[in-house]
Write an enzyme that holds these catalytic residues in place. Sequence first.
Site, PDB file in Angstrom:
ATOM      1  N   ALA A 176      30.380 -15.689  15.904  1.00  0.00           N
ATOM      2  CA  ALA A 176      29.489 -15.892  17.044  1.00  0.00           C
ATOM      3  C   ALA A 176      28.058 -16.253  16.670  1.00  0.00           C
ATOM      4  CB  ALA A 176      29.477 -14.638  17.924  1.00  0.00           C
ATOM      5  N   GLY A 222      24.442 -19.037  20.439  1.00  0.00           N
ATOM      6  CA  GLY A 222      24.339 -20.003  21.530  1.00  0.00           C
ATOM      7  C   GLY A 222      25.643 -20.201  22.268  1.00  0.00           C
ATOM      8  N   CYS A 264      31.016 -28.018  13.183  1.00  0.00           N
ATOM      9  CA  CYS A 264      29.930 -28.985  13.303  1.00  0.00           C
ATOM     10  C   CYS A 264      29.974 -29.898  12.076  1.00  0.00           C
ATOM     11  CB  CYS A 264      28.587 -28.278  13.408  1.00  0.00           C
ATOM     12  SG  CYS A 264      27.248 -29.410  13.817  1.00  0.00           S
TER      13      CYS A 264
END
Length: 470
Positions: A290, A294, A407
């Site tokens: 986590a 965000g 990402c």
Amino acid sequence: MACAYPTVHALAEQRRGAPRGRVDPARRAAYDVLRAVDEDDAYVNLVLPPLLRDRGIAGRDAAFATELTHGTVRRSGTYDLILDHLAPKGIDAPVRDVLRLGTHQLLGMRVPSHAAISTSVDLVRTAVGHRPAGFVNAVLRKVDRLDEAAWVDRVAPPAEQDPIGRLSVEHAHPRWVVEALRDALAAGPTDGDALDDLAALLSADNEPPRVTLVARPGLADVGELGVAGAEPGHWSPYAVRLTEGGDPAAIDAVRDGRAGVQDEGSQLVALAATSAALDGPDARWLDLCAGPGGKAALTAALAAPRGAHLVANEVAPHRARLVAAAVRRLPDVEVVTHDGRTLELPPFDRVLVDAPCTGLGALRRRPEARWRRRPEDVGELVRLQRALLVRAVELTRPGGVVTYATCSPHLAETRGVVEDVLAGREDVTLLDATAALPQVPDLAGTGPYVQLWPHRHGTDAMFVAQLRRR
């Protein structure tokens, strides 16, 4: 880190007896951040803003310092090729940072030559000492003889002989990163010339990203974020994009935790994780990785009206504190600190795995990452990602859904991890993740994976896969 570094640097200056106070604060701030990046593995986005606040640098000076710092770090690999061409005997690291800053002013910013060179000489005298001042002056005068395109022609291989090498120098990306991005683009749908598409992606990586805010549903409305120069996001109904800069912390909803700064790609990950169709109940949700919070905050905001309970797990205690701060205004959220690979809890209906990765999808906002990461980092991260995804599947009840996100578009970190975990398992089905994001029309028919791109979607290059536990 931002406060400690200048103190150490100031002590070093005093020991050398170097003169002080001759350089404008914006350039000195940029130099201090570059030294922190080099010496302390600092992150520009974490060091620069508090340093500017601490030194009272605001307005146009702050904007200049931001562009000078980010642009210099972003293009430092190409600038180093130019500097090493001009000074093949070697350059000490502190002097190199001064030269990088001067080179960016000459080649990448509209700073007059005399100002870029003279302020760089003043900076090296102040920060390093008198001895290298003549060297800095001579090297930058040689840099100023050509524009950036001409320098690229001189230090890069010809495109017809080595197109990847040429793109690497032209767009200031390490070659291995360019190759990884090329392979990731080739794995998905492409329109037109592949090299042109790759060049567009690399160019987008070098554009400063727009600041994007998220209005956490139930706590804030996008209308509250409608400051001057703001416009709605492209894909997320909770996104607002700022067009004129400014400090997001000056917005009431951001300052009190009802809204936050979050790239629209990250918002789409949370939306996908919470909208995938389930078989059975939908009351227990888990964010396995986590930090810094965000996605957990947006997920919790989406969970609240549906009566779902979110457990937000983070292995690092300091990052778990960031998660707790991000979700502090949201009900029914439990923050725990544990290694996600060995977490033991009753099964969940939804599990989000936003796995640690190389970050190659966020090079726009993390300028130092492209030079800090190495190809050998990928293998270690893949092992961690695989273990986290396996544990996520084990923590999901039959009929529940796991959303795996990174990402990074690197194939080994994305579909490679998913396919490794699926191999040999009969209790997991791969879903079409594009079905969870119908608001992004060009994803339709490209599944089962979602791959966002800066040059196509204006987001970080987020990857999303979804698996249902049978």
